[in-house]
Enzyme design. Structure first.
Site: not given
Ligand code: BDP
Length: 543
Positions: A343, A432
């Protein structure tokens, strides 16, 4: 034994020095052999954090000249471990500054007296750098650490420390690349020897049962393994190959947790993870080779959130870090792709140039693997995507916006995939997605933070993923494997709770949902590679 000559002070302060210097030479994992001995230094070390105002008393008073207890009080500190959670001292949990580790070691006499023996101190991981900010609104001299990432910045000697020997003429590095020709495996090797030009090299390739399957001589060459059985990911069918999994723990290292996590991965039927957001311990990578778990190997390029971070100094450092990651992990069959960042603010022009350079550099270091970075930018704005081989996307529909509106996920996800694919025509991984969930919270119809909500959110994503996964979506990695600690904030309840397991590795309801899905995908096409076959031994590319 004469104590004087055989006792070494391993005074490992300051930690930051080690990190600041680019690592030179190879990074082969130490293995005992007739010519190499290892001595583990894990256990209880003496420890002191330098709480002085400028944090520099240790240098001024030269604590490293004498046993640490002579210059002040010490505490016991286990290595490997992060120091933050070990004591009841709040100041240590949030400590920013130099810490000093010390351990007395008795060396075998031969190590110090035999001039043909070289002794190497290997620190698996010493963490970390800090960004320190002073605040005018606060008391004079007050400072805190600001981080731009979502995990607690645990610090210390988090992986094993050991001493090992090599002869003074020694193998410093080995690079292996492989290919297949009909039913033969081809192993190209390049060996770097240091210390002298007078040596003869004999190369033997061993299979999983330690049987010699090919021989060679000299510092480079090709070995041929007829009738080879290829390394294959756990439960993965061939058409289409598809990655499904989650992110696991990686900063520290201890065997019980590691083996437990791999047992959970196998129970789930998962076949991949990304080392978010830093390289994991070498032992984790060895387990991946062994268990058939595919790795997207990510460097610590996390938190590149502000325009001023994309400067030449960072760029140069980032390239050096990629050199280190590639040098360390290049020979692991499990590593499928390098990720140079998580990111970054990739909508910025400066980020576009920066990512282009880091990606090109990584490709030049290892032309055999694809390279990516993980984006959370909009498809139209992202300036780094033109340079990646695979597009990795993080999105949190019905979590960070449209709270509670699970019915929007499928539409938003389809739009995301279609936009990116139309623009770039590259394979896409959903790297993610997930929802914060407090184990034991229930509500039906689902509300945010309950187990039902996490399940329903994942289900909606899966419906969207199923529309695309036989086309160009090549992987789905939920966030996250297990709950983990973060900095305190109003959006975190004792850390990030997006795990499908708790921090103690107990399943939330979503774990069963994922298990069913992963096994179902694995069985969609009956591919002849069996689970048993995927369990190659570490460092052997072929079984
Ligand atoms: C993403 C990040 C990650 C965070 C996740 C979150 O890559 O490290 O832990 O969001 O918000 O943006 O849980």
């Amino acid at each position: 034994m004469a104590r004087g000559s055989a006792v070494a002070w391993a005074a490992l302060g300051p930690l930051l020095w080690g990190c600041a210097l680019g690592l030179q030479g190879g990074m082969l994992y130490p293995q005992e052999s007739p010519s190499r001995e290892c001595k583990e230094l894990d256990g209880l070390w003496s420890f002191r954090a330098d709480f002085s105002d400028n944090r520099r008393r240790g240098f001024e008073e030269q604590w490293y000249r004498r046993p640490l207890w002579e210059s002040g009080p010490t505490v016991d500190m286990p290595v490997p471990s992060s120091f933050n959670d070990i004591s009841q001292d709040w100041r240590l949990r949030h400590f920013v500054g130099w810490v000093w580790y010390e351990r007395e070691v008795i060396l075998p006499e031969r190590w110090t007296q035999d001039l043909r023996t070289r002794v190497v101190l290997r620190i698996g991981s010493a963490h970390s750098y800090a960004i320190v900010s002073s605040h005018p609104r606060y008391p004079k001299g007050y400072f805190v650490q600001n981080t731009y990432f979502d995990f607690f910045n645990y610090a210390g000697l988090q992986r094993s420390v050991l001493l090992y020997t090599t002869p003074t003429t020694y193998i410093d590095d080995i690079t292996v690349t492989t290919s297949v020709e009909q039913d033969s495996g081809l192993v190209n090797y390049q060996i770097s020897v240091k210390g002298s030009n007078l040596f003869k090299l004999e190369v033997r390739l061993l299979d999983a049962e330690n049987k010699v399957v090919a021989n060679g001589t000299g510092t480079q060459g090709q070995l041929k393994v007829p009738g080879v059985s290829l390394w294959w990911p756990y439960l993965m069918h061939e058409r289409p190959a598809y990655l499904y999994s989650l992110e696991i723990r990686g900063k520290g290292f201890d065997w019980p947790l590691l083996v437990k996590d791999f047992n959970l991965l196998r129970w789930l039927g998962a076949n991949a993870f990304r080392t978010s957001h830093y390289p994991y311990a070498e032992e984790v990578m060895q387990m991946c080779d062994r268990y058939g778990i595919v790795v997207i190997d990510e460097c610590p390029g996390v938190g590149l959130a502000l325009p001023q971070f994309f400067n030449n100094v960072s760029l140069h450092h980032h390239m050096q870090v990629m050199e280190e990651v590639v040098r360390r992990d290049k020979n692991h069959p499990a590593v499928v792709m390098w990720s140079v960042a998580n990111e970054p603010a990739s909508h910025l022009e400066s980020a576009g140039y920066y990512l282009k350079m880091v990606i090109a550099h990584t490709k030049s270091l290892d032309p055999s693997r694809p390279v990516t970075f993980v984006s959370n930018s909009n498809y139209a704005a992202d300036k780094g995507a033109p340079y990646v081989d695979v597009i990795c996307l993080n999105s949190y529909y019905s979590w960070y916006h449209d709270y509670g509106h699970l019915e929007l996920i499928q539409l938003q996800l389809a739009t995301q995939f279609e936009n990116w694919y139309k623009k770039y025509q590259k394979p896409i991984i959903q790297s993610e997605y997930g929802a914060e969930t407090i184990a034991g919270f229930h509500q039906d119809p689902p509300l945010m933070f309950t187990e039902e909500y996490q399940k329903s959110l994942l289900e909606q994503y899966h419906l969207g993923l199923d529309q695309k996964r036989r086309k160009y979506v090549v992987g789905e990695l939920i966030w996250n494997f297990a709950d983990f600690m973060t900095e305190q904030s109003p959006t975190r309840v004792l850390g990030n709770k997006k795990g499908i397991f708790t921090r103690q590795r107990q399943p939330k309801s979503a774990a069963f949902l994922l298990r069913e899905r992963y096994w179902k995908i694995a069985n969609e096409t009956r591919y002849p590679h069996s689970v048993a076959k995927s369990q190659c031994l570490e460092n052997s590319l072929f079984t």
